[in-house]
Write a protein that holds these residues in place. Sequence first.
Motif, PDB file in Angstrom:
ATOM      1  N   PHE A  75     -14.066  -7.437 -22.527  1.00  0.00           N
ATOM      2  CA  PHE A  75     -13.554  -8.515 -23.382  1.00  0.00           C
ATOM      3  C   PHE A  75     -13.563  -9.839 -22.645  1.00  0.00           C
ATOM      4  N   SER A  76     -13.684 -10.913 -23.418  1.00  0.00           N
ATOM      5  CA  SER A  76     -13.570 -12.274 -22.897  1.00  0.00           C
ATOM      6  C   SER A  76     -12.371 -12.944 -23.548  1.00  0.00           C
ATOM      7  N   PHE A  77     -11.635 -13.727 -22.761  1.00  0.00           N
ATOM      8  CA  PHE A  77     -10.555 -14.532 -23.326  1.00  0.00           C
ATOM      9  C   PHE A  77     -10.864 -16.019 -23.203  1.00  0.00           C
TER      10      PHE A  77
ATOM     11  N   SER B  75     -11.500 -12.141 -14.427  1.00  0.00           N
ATOM     12  CA  SER B  75     -11.580 -13.591 -14.511  1.00  0.00           C
ATOM     13  C   SER B  75     -12.409 -14.133 -15.671  1.00  0.00           C
ATOM     14  N   SER B  76     -13.206 -13.309 -16.338  1.00  0.00           N
ATOM     15  CA  SER B  76     -13.989 -13.768 -17.496  1.00  0.00           C
ATOM     16  C   SER B  76     -14.658 -12.560 -18.145  1.00  0.00           C
ATOM     17  N   GLY B  77     -15.250 -12.791 -19.292  1.00  0.00           N
ATOM     18  CA  GLY B  77     -16.014 -11.734 -19.952  1.00  0.00           C
ATOM     19  C   GLY B  77     -17.259 -11.375 -19.157  1.00  0.00           C
ATOM     20  N   THR B  78     -17.866 -12.377 -18.563  1.00  0.00           N
ATOM     21  CA  THR B  78     -19.056 -12.141 -17.740  1.00  0.00           C
ATOM     22  C   THR B  78     -18.708 -11.235 -16.562  1.00  0.00           C
ATOM     23  N   ASP B  79     -17.591 -11.557 -15.902  1.00  0.00           N
ATOM     24  CA  ASP B  79     -17.169 -10.738 -14.760  1.00  0.00           C
ATOM     25  C   ASP B  79     -16.759  -9.344 -15.204  1.00  0.00           C
TER      26      ASP B  79
ATOM     27  N   HIS C  62     -25.783 -19.586 -32.914  1.00  0.00           N
ATOM     28  CA  HIS C  62     -25.510 -18.486 -31.972  1.00  0.00           C
ATOM     29  C   HIS C  62     -26.530 -17.377 -32.160  1.00  0.00           C
ATOM     30  N   TYR C  63     -27.659 -17.518 -31.436  1.00  0.00           N
ATOM     31  CA  TYR C  63     -27.927 -18.414 -30.335  1.00  0.00           C
ATOM     32  C   TYR C  63     -29.325 -18.995 -30.509  1.00  0.00           C
ATOM     33  N   PRO C  64     -29.552 -20.220 -30.058  1.00  0.00           N
ATOM     34  CA  PRO C  64     -30.854 -20.853 -30.309  1.00  0.00           C
ATOM     35  C   PRO C  64     -32.003 -20.226 -29.509  1.00  0.00           C
TER      36      PRO C  64
ATOM     37  N   ASN D 204     -30.773 -10.343 -28.785  1.00  0.00           N
ATOM     38  CA  ASN D 204     -30.017 -11.446 -29.416  1.00  0.00           C
ATOM     39  C   ASN D 204     -28.549 -11.329 -29.049  1.00  0.00           C
ATOM     40  N   THR D 205     -28.204 -11.858 -27.915  1.00  0.00           N
ATOM     41  CA  THR D 205     -26.803 -11.892 -27.502  1.00  0.00           C
ATOM     42  C   THR D 205     -26.595 -13.136 -26.670  1.00  0.00           C
ATOM     43  N   PHE D 206     -25.341 -13.379 -26.295  1.00  0.00           N
ATOM     44  CA  PHE D 206     -25.073 -14.502 -25.406  1.00  0.00           C
ATOM     45  C   PHE D 206     -25.687 -14.203 -24.034  1.00  0.00           C
ATOM     46  N   PHE D 207     -26.144 -15.238 -23.384  1.00  0.00           N
ATOM     47  CA  PHE D 207     -26.770 -15.168 -22.063  1.00  0.00           C
ATOM     48  C   PHE D 207     -26.046 -14.240 -21.083  1.00  0.00           C
ATOM     49  N   ALA D 208     -24.703 -14.265 -21.128  1.00  0.00           N
ATOM     50  CA  ALA D 208     -23.899 -13.561 -20.120  1.00  0.00           C
ATOM     51  C   ALA D 208     -24.124 -12.051 -20.112  1.00  0.00           C
ATOM     52  N   THR D 209     -24.427 -11.458 -21.265  1.00  0.00           N
ATOM     53  CA  THR D 209     -24.639 -10.004 -21.304  1.00  0.00           C
ATOM     54  C   THR D 209     -25.763  -9.628 -20.346  1.00  0.00           C
ATOM     55  N   ALA D 210     -26.848 -10.379 -20.416  1.00  0.00           N
ATOM     56  CA  ALA D 210     -28.001 -10.092 -19.561  1.00  0.00           C
ATOM     57  C   ALA D 210     -27.764 -10.563 -18.132  1.00  0.00           C
TER      58      ALA D 210
ATOM     59  N   GLY E 221     -12.165 -20.093 -27.063  1.00  0.00           N
ATOM     60  CA  GLY E 221     -12.639 -20.021 -28.449  1.00  0.00           C
ATOM     61  C   GLY E 221     -12.827 -18.620 -29.011  1.00  0.00           C
ATOM     62  N   LYS E 222     -12.569 -17.597 -28.225  1.00  0.00           N
ATOM     63  CA  LYS E 222     -12.753 -16.220 -28.729  1.00  0.00           C
ATOM     64  C   LYS E 222     -11.587 -15.847 -29.663  1.00  0.00           C
ATOM     65  N   ASN E 223     -11.643 -14.698 -30.285  1.00  0.00           N
ATOM     66  CA  ASN E 223     -10.590 -14.308 -31.232  1.00  0.00           C
ATOM     67  C   ASN E 223      -9.214 -14.296 -30.563  1.00  0.00           C
TER      68      ASN E 223
ATOM     69  N   PRO F 175     -24.086  -1.835 -26.190  1.00  0.00           N
ATOM     70  CA  PRO F 175     -24.042  -2.354 -27.558  1.00  0.00           C
ATOM     71  C   PRO F 175     -23.155  -3.596 -27.573  1.00  0.00           C
ATOM     72  N   VAL F 176     -23.640  -4.665 -28.193  1.00  0.00           N
ATOM     73  CA  VAL F 176     -22.860  -5.900 -28.305  1.00  0.00           C
ATOM     74  C   VAL F 176     -22.308  -5.970 -29.725  1.00  0.00           C
ATOM     75  N   HIS F 177     -20.992  -6.079 -29.836  1.00  0.00           N
ATOM     76  CA  HIS F 177     -20.371  -6.140 -31.172  1.00  0.00           C
ATOM     77  C   HIS F 177     -20.471  -7.580 -31.679  1.00  0.00           C
TER      78      HIS F 177
ATOM     79  N   GLU G 185     -19.358  -1.255 -23.804  1.00  0.00           N
ATOM     80  CA  GLU G 185     -19.329  -2.117 -24.979  1.00  0.00           C
ATOM     81  C   GLU G 185     -19.122  -3.578 -24.570  1.00  0.00           C
ATOM     82  N   ASP G 186     -19.917  -4.477 -25.133  1.00  0.00           N
ATOM     83  CA  ASP G 186     -19.648  -5.905 -24.989  1.00  0.00           C
ATOM     84  C   ASP G 186     -18.782  -6.308 -26.181  1.00  0.00           C
ATOM     85  N   CYS G 187     -17.466  -6.395 -25.913  1.00  0.00           N
ATOM     86  CA  CYS G 187     -16.476  -6.674 -26.966  1.00  0.00           C
ATOM     87  C   CYS G 187     -16.035  -8.137 -26.941  1.00  0.00           C
ATOM     88  N   ALA G 188     -16.813  -8.996 -26.292  1.00  0.00           N
ATOM     89  CA  ALA G 188     -16.379 -10.384 -26.094  1.00  0.00           C
ATOM     90  C   ALA G 188     -16.137 -11.129 -27.401  1.00  0.00           C
ATOM     91  N   GLN G 189     -16.732 -10.615 -28.495  1.00  0.00           N
ATOM     92  CA  GLN G 189     -16.547 -11.279 -29.796  1.00  0.00           C
ATOM     93  C   GLN G 189     -15.785 -10.364 -30.766  1.00  0.00           C
ATOM     94  N   ALA G 190     -15.174  -9.307 -30.262  1.00  0.00           N
ATOM     95  CA  ALA G 190     -14.728  -8.258 -31.189  1.00  0.00           C
ATOM     96  C   ALA G 190     -13.340  -7.702 -30.878  1.00  0.00           C
TER      97      ALA G 190
HETATM   98  C1  LIG Z   1     -18.372 -15.018 -24.549  1.00  0.00           C
HETATM   99  C2  LIG Z   1     -19.284 -13.875 -24.355  1.00  0.00           C
HETATM  100  C3  LIG Z   1     -19.496 -13.305 -23.087  1.00  0.00           C
HETATM  101  C4  LIG Z   1     -19.001 -13.920 -21.814  1.00  0.00           C
HETATM  102  O1  LIG Z   1     -17.649 -14.155 -21.740  1.00  0.00           O
HETATM  103  P1  LIG Z   1     -17.085 -15.292 -20.744  1.00  0.00           P
HETATM  104  O2  LIG Z   1     -15.627 -15.097 -20.757  1.00  0.00           O
HETATM  105  O3  LIG Z   1     -17.491 -16.607 -21.337  1.00  0.00           O
HETATM  106  O4  LIG Z   1     -17.692 -15.083 -19.418  1.00  0.00           O
HETATM  107  C5  LIG Z   1     -20.284 -12.162 -23.006  1.00  0.00           C
HETATM  108  N1  LIG Z   1     -20.850 -11.626 -24.092  1.00  0.00           N
HETATM  109  C6  LIG Z   1     -20.687 -12.148 -25.319  1.00  0.00           C
HETATM  110  C7  LIG Z   1     -21.327 -11.483 -26.501  1.00  0.00           C
HETATM  111  C8  LIG Z   1     -19.917 -13.302 -25.495  1.00  0.00           C
HETATM  112  O5  LIG Z   1     -19.771 -13.832 -26.711  1.00  0.00           O
END
Ligand SMILES: *Cc1c(COP(=O)(O)O)cnc(C)c1O
Length: 372
Positions: A181-183, A59-63, A311-313, A85-91, A186-188, A131-133, A157-162
């Motif tokens: 991966f996240s879809f 259902s999401s990259g976080t999930d 990305h990110y303050p 230094n990553t998006f909140f969701a990784t942690a 706004g992702k790729n 590792p976050v790409h 791997e956190d591939c949400a941006q890759a």
């Molecule tokens: C977007 C993103 C996520 C979370 O993905 P969601 O689909 O928004 O839950 C996790 N990690 C990174 C690095 C992201 O950019």
Amino acid sequence: MMQIPLVDLQIQTSNLRPQLDAAVARVIGRCDFILGEEVRQFEAAFAKFCDCQYGVGVSSGTDALHLALRAAGVGPGDEVILPANTFFATAAAVVMSGAKPVCVDPRESDFLVAPEMLRSARTSRTKVVIPVHLYGQMLDESSLRSLCEDSSWAVIEDCAQAHGARSGGKASGSWGLMGCFSFFPGKNLGAFGDGGMITTQRPDICQKLQALRNYGSPVRYEHPVLGFNNRLDTLQAAVLSVKLPHLQRFNEQRHQVACRYEAELRDVGDLILPKIPQDGRHVLHLYAIRTRRRGTLLHYLKEHGIAAGIHYPTPIHLHGAFSDQGWKKGQFPVAERLAAEVLSLPIYPELTDDQTGYVAETVRRFFDHASR
Ligand SMILES: *Cc1c(COP(=O)(O)O)cnc(C)c1O
């Protein structure tokens, strides 16, 4: 004055509108809204795109991250190492799994976390390293190899941006035990809402994930393990199937935009530009520049119709949500400096040459004024 958003979803959507409409209509025709035909098809197609055997739509990259951690056996008492230094969701995903997130500082050169830094944070409780790409770039081949061959942890791997990024000829998501991966639109590769995918080469892990995303239920109304309602919608899978064949081209177009920025912004002010390898292995989810005058540049761009981003303050260790982790200000100084100095210029496949030129020109003018 041009108006340039950070990301524009209108053009891509309208270019593909007939195919998208047809795909959505197919799902409506079948009414197989949950784990329908398009989910299976898209899972197979996306796994192949990632050089992987299996894909599990969620259902999401976080999930994706949360379920991947659970499938790796992570729980209370375990530690998971991730960048500061990553998006909140990784942690957040680590906390959701019950484990303790352990942050490490990135390096200055590309904002990624070096393998030796990840190793320095290892303890007897370490179970997984993430590792976050970041921004669409991956660690080099030998670094990734050393992380993945280390039997003292599993790599997720956190591939949400890759999506489509590569290292040593291997796609993101195919290196670790799992790739997440996240879809997010706004992702790729973006859906018409939330969505995500976990890739893996392991049939047993695939099976665990299929149960975890569906109430922990391999057979209806039987729940041998705690699972969740974290499935990828059939409608989103249908939308993503239309876009996937274009992803390679989208990434190449992002690369062109980045090359133009690089050519125009070299040696401007105190700017530090991202390094863009010519072979396209960095898929440029974001084009993050760095300057000590970030705040005033951001304001200047806004006055000139350009929506830049940050990305990110706030680095992971300074979020209120993690105040019970015992982290302190100053603990990850590189991450804190980056949070104060990075700025993302608009980048998306459909950004025209004129628009890219206008953004670069406006950044140059800012520093010209500043130096006078
Ligand atoms: C977007 C993103 C996520 C979370 O993905 P969601 O689909 O928004 O839950 C996790 N990690 C990174 C690095 C992201 O950019």
